[in-house]
Enzyme design. Structure first.
Site, short mmCIF file in Angstrom:
data_model
loop_
_atom_site.label_atom_id
_atom_site.label_comp_id
_atom_site.label_asym_id
_atom_site.label_seq_id
_atom_site.Cartn_x
_atom_site.Cartn_y
_atom_site.Cartn_z
N ASP A 12 37.07 41.02 40.52
CA ASP A 12 36.08 40.31 39.70
C ASP A 12 34.63 40.67 40.03
O ASP A 12 33.72 39.85 39.85
CB ASP A 12 36.25 38.78 39.81
CG ASP A 12 37.68 38.36 39.57
OD1 ASP A 12 38.28 38.91 38.65
OD2 ASP A 12 38.17 37.48 40.29
N GLU A 13 34.39 41.87 40.49
CA GLU A 13 33.02 42.26 40.88
C GLU A 13 32.15 42.63 39.68
O GLU A 13 30.93 42.78 39.83
CB GLU A 13 33.06 43.49 41.82
CG GLU A 13 33.79 43.26 43.14
CD GLU A 13 35.26 43.60 43.05
OE1 GLU A 13 35.76 43.87 41.93
OE2 GLU A 13 35.94 43.57 44.10
N LYS A 15 33.51 45.22 37.53
CA LYS A 15 33.90 46.62 37.28
C LYS A 15 34.03 46.91 35.80
O LYS A 15 33.76 48.01 35.34
CB LYS A 15 35.25 46.93 37.96
CG LYS A 15 35.22 46.89 39.45
CD LYS A 15 36.59 47.21 40.02
CE LYS A 15 37.65 46.19 39.72
NZ LYS A 15 37.42 44.85 40.25
N GLY A 39 41.50 41.71 35.10
CA GLY A 39 40.81 41.15 33.94
C GLY A 39 39.42 41.74 33.89
O GLY A 39 38.57 41.37 34.70
N HIS A 40 39.19 42.68 33.00
CA HIS A 40 37.89 43.33 32.94
C HIS A 40 37.10 42.78 31.76
O HIS A 40 37.51 42.90 30.61
CB HIS A 40 38.06 44.85 32.80
CG HIS A 40 38.55 45.48 34.07
ND1 HIS A 40 38.91 46.78 34.17
CD2 HIS A 40 38.74 44.95 35.30
CE1 HIS A 40 39.30 47.05 35.41
NE2 HIS A 40 39.22 45.95 36.11
N GLN A 219 41.32 45.28 40.64
CA GLN A 219 41.29 44.41 41.82
C GLN A 219 40.17 44.89 42.77
O GLN A 219 39.27 45.58 42.32
CB GLN A 219 42.64 44.34 42.54
CG GLN A 219 43.71 43.56 41.79
CD GLN A 219 44.38 44.37 40.72
OE1 GLN A 219 44.82 45.50 40.96
NE2 GLN A 219 44.48 43.83 39.53
N THR A 234 47.19 41.87 46.69
CA THR A 234 47.98 42.29 45.54
C THR A 234 49.00 43.34 46.01
O THR A 234 49.13 43.59 47.21
CB THR A 234 47.07 42.79 44.40
OG1 THR A 234 47.86 42.97 43.22
CG2 THR A 234 46.35 44.09 44.74
P1 IMP Z 1 48.97 39.48 41.99
O1 IMP Z 1 48.20 40.74 41.89
O2 IMP Z 1 49.20 38.81 40.66
O3 IMP Z 1 50.26 39.65 42.75
O4 IMP Z 1 48.11 38.42 42.84
C1 IMP Z 1 47.84 38.59 44.23
C2 IMP Z 1 46.43 38.12 44.56
O5 IMP Z 1 45.48 39.00 43.97
C3 IMP Z 1 46.08 36.74 44.00
O6 IMP Z 1 45.21 36.09 44.92
C4 IMP Z 1 45.34 37.03 42.72
O7 IMP Z 1 44.46 36.00 42.33
C5 IMP Z 1 44.59 38.29 43.13
N1 IMP Z 1 44.24 39.16 42.02
C6 IMP Z 1 45.03 40.06 41.39
N2 IMP Z 1 44.35 40.72 40.44
C7 IMP Z 1 43.10 40.25 40.48
C8 IMP Z 1 41.91 40.58 39.76
O8 IMP Z 1 41.87 41.47 38.89
N3 IMP Z 1 40.80 39.86 40.09
C9 IMP Z 1 40.80 38.93 41.06
N4 IMP Z 1 41.87 38.60 41.77
C10 IMP Z 1 43.02 39.26 41.48
#
Ligand code: IMP
Length: 420
Positions: A12-13, A15, A39-40, A219, A234
């Site tokens: 969420d920086e 990007k 989520g971009h 991420q 992740t």
């Molecule tokens: P997963 O990627 O759904 O397995 O989630 C693992 C961790 O990564 C959780 O804390 C999510 O909230 C975090 N996470 C995964 N993708 C994103 C992203 O694009 N932005 C922020 N956090 C993320």
């Protein structure tokens, strides 16, 4: 010159905005890790999009988008956002899919629910970890399998058999039919059945020819499966180095590694966060910064910028320069804090620990800087308020790389470029 855009925090920086900005000058935009968990946020010609899988190249005519082998694809999500962006741009964007990328199938999401990792780790519930696990366990289904429906059905049948042994009472798994899954996946993937490629070859050639290829990271570094705050991470390699195995290319051909960091820190999901602010300042950052997840809508946890973590992320990725985003959110704060070291067990350290559990025991040590008043709308670097200048300089000095892009709003116009 090839460029990689990498998140240096917990995702969420910003990007999305930065890749959208740079994609305009690229020949190819390659997404190389993660899946629909990303989520971009992109504002294209006044319209806001939250993309999850579609690379930012899709917004520009003449730019090829690629989903690399290291990405896991949910065709339901991809089809929806592709159709939406195609309607917006009035054409069908060119999108190539790596034949060795894996699919997220409905049972991956079911499995994540059955295991409860959504509540334990705060995952995005998009089936990420089960899909990456299937890949490592040799029981995954790849994009190339879509072209061989019979073999694909056999693979799914075998996988379902194993899953039913593991979860004998799960009616959701019982109801799944391999043949039907193959048909529905092929239908969703229909626009790309002739765009399944050896991405290593396509992207590798473009790099060797010196094309301006843009790599879109997903991420952030602190969510990396190996170097993040394990186990609150992740399932993919979020680091620059992940480009190599994802594509089978020589990563040294990618010479610019632009790291993206917000001017403060956020995290969504569970896990340690030393500089978290559970007070009015944290709430104000969340409100002003619109800090709610693009993928899940969850409120993001907010805090001061953590320079210990940022320096670690710069080192892990070999970052050449920084994009500093959301500086406008700090406007009007009388003082701003920067975390420059941690105290752990009474001892001061400037090293980021390799374990999430150890990070939970770290107390932040802050340096305080004065804030600035008034809206940030600088037409040039010299127009930045002196206190904002000092804030940026303090970040650069601590992490050792320059800020070359400054973002102070959601649209591409709210960006200041700096030539060094
Ligand atoms: P997963 O990627 O759904 O397995 O989630 C693992 C961790 O990564 C959780 O804390 C999510 O909230 C975090 N996470 C995964 N993708 C994103 C992203 O694009 N932005 C922020 N956090 C993320």
């Amino acid at each position: 010159m090839a460029t990689a855009v990498l998140g240096l925090q917990w995702g969420d920086e910003g990007k999305g905005k930065i890749t959208h900005l740079l994609a305009q000058g690229a020949s190819m935009v390659v997404r190389y890790n993660g899946g629909p968990n990303a989520g971009h946020t992109v504002v294209d010609r006044g319209v806001k999009f939250g993309t999850h899988l579609l690379p930012a190249g899709a917004f520009y005519a003449g730019v090829t988008s690629v989903l690399a082998g290291g990405v896991v694809i949910d065709f339901d999500v991809l089809r929806r956002e592709y159709d939406e962006v195609a309607r917006h741009v009035g054409a069908k964007p060119r999108l190539l899919l790596a034949e060795n990328a894996h699919l997220i199938l409905p049972y991956h999401r079911t499995l994540e629910e059955l295991e409860g990792s959504g509540s334990r780790f705060g995952t995005t519930r998009r089936g990420m970890s089960p899909a990456y696990r299937d890949k490592a366990a040799h029981v995954g289904v790849r994009v190339g399998d879509l072209l061989e429906p019979r073999r694909m059905a056999e693979r799914i049948e075998w996988r379902l058999e194993l899953l039913r042994r593991e979860w004998p009472k799960a009616s959701e798994l019982e109801a799944l039919d391999p043949g039907e899954l193959v048909r529905s996946q092929r239908k969703l993937a229909e626009p790309w059945l002739e765009s399944i490629v050896d991405a290593s070859d396509v992207v590798g050639r473009a790099l060797v020819a010196g094309e301006p290829v843009l790599f879109e990271g997903a991420q952030g570094t602190l969510l990396d499966v190996d170097f993040g705050t394990y186990p609150y991470v992740t399932s993919s390699t979020t680091l620059f180095a992940g480009i190599g195995p994802s594509l089978g290319i020589d990563p040294s051909l990618v010479t610019r590694r632009l790291g993206v960091t917000k001017a403060y820190q956020t995290r969504v999901g569970e896990g340690p966060f030393p500089t978290e602010l559970e007070d009015g300042v944290g709430a104000a950052l969340r409100e002003r910064g619109g800090e709610f997840g693009t993928t899940t809508g969850r409120p993001r946890r907010c805090g001061w910028l953590d320079l210990v973590a940022l320096r670690y992320a710069v080192r892990l990725n070999g970052i050449t320069d920084l994009a500093l985003t959301k500086l406008d959110v700090l406007e009007g704060l009388p003082t701003i804090k920067l975390c420059t070291a941690y105290r752990i067990g009474g001892v001061e350290t400037d090293r980021f620990p390799l374990s999430g559990d150890r990070l939970a025991d770290c107390e932040p040590i802050y340096k305080e800087l004065p804030g600035w008043r008034g809206a940030l709308r600088p037409a040039s670097w010299s127009e930045l308020p002196a206190a904002a200048h000092r804030y940026v300089a303090a970040i650069e000095e601590t992490v050792g790389v320059p800020v070359t892009l400054l973002s102070y709003g959601a649209t591409p116009e709210d960006t200041l470029r700096r030539d060094l």
